[in-house]
Motif scaffolding. Structure first.
Motif: not given
Length: 88
Positions: A2-3, A27-34, A40-42
């Motif tokens: 993500v970084e 994954v949703v909890d950690l990264f979905w707000d980015h 760019r996630i597939m």
């Protein structure tokens, strides 16, 4: 990852290695707000590979897990982000 997505506009990734609902929720909890993550996630279907490591899940359940966790976003993950990645 993500970084890197936030730093570099051509970095894409997929979620193909996650088979359980619990893993997807993390994954949703950690990264979905980015913002970059969403763009760019597939959806990656490495089910054939995952089948050898986790025989407790069927292909149907694997697909349902993604659709249930990303009901509005699954189309974006399966189509728009892929087309953007391929620069079509």
């Amino acid at each position: 990852i993500v970084e890197f997505m936030e730093r570099y506009k051509n970095v894409y990734s997929d979620l193909s290695c996650y088979t359980s609902r619990e893993e997807l929720q993390k994954v949703v909890d950690l990264f979905w707000d980015h913002h970059a993550f969403k763009k760019r996630i597939m959806y990656g279907s490495d089910f054939d590979v995952m089948y050898f490591t986790d025989k407790s899940i069927s292909l149907e359940q694997y697909c349902c897990n993604f659709s249930e966790h990303f009901p509005k976003e699954i189309g974006i993950m399966r189509y728009r982000n892929v087309v953007n990645f391929l620069n079509l």
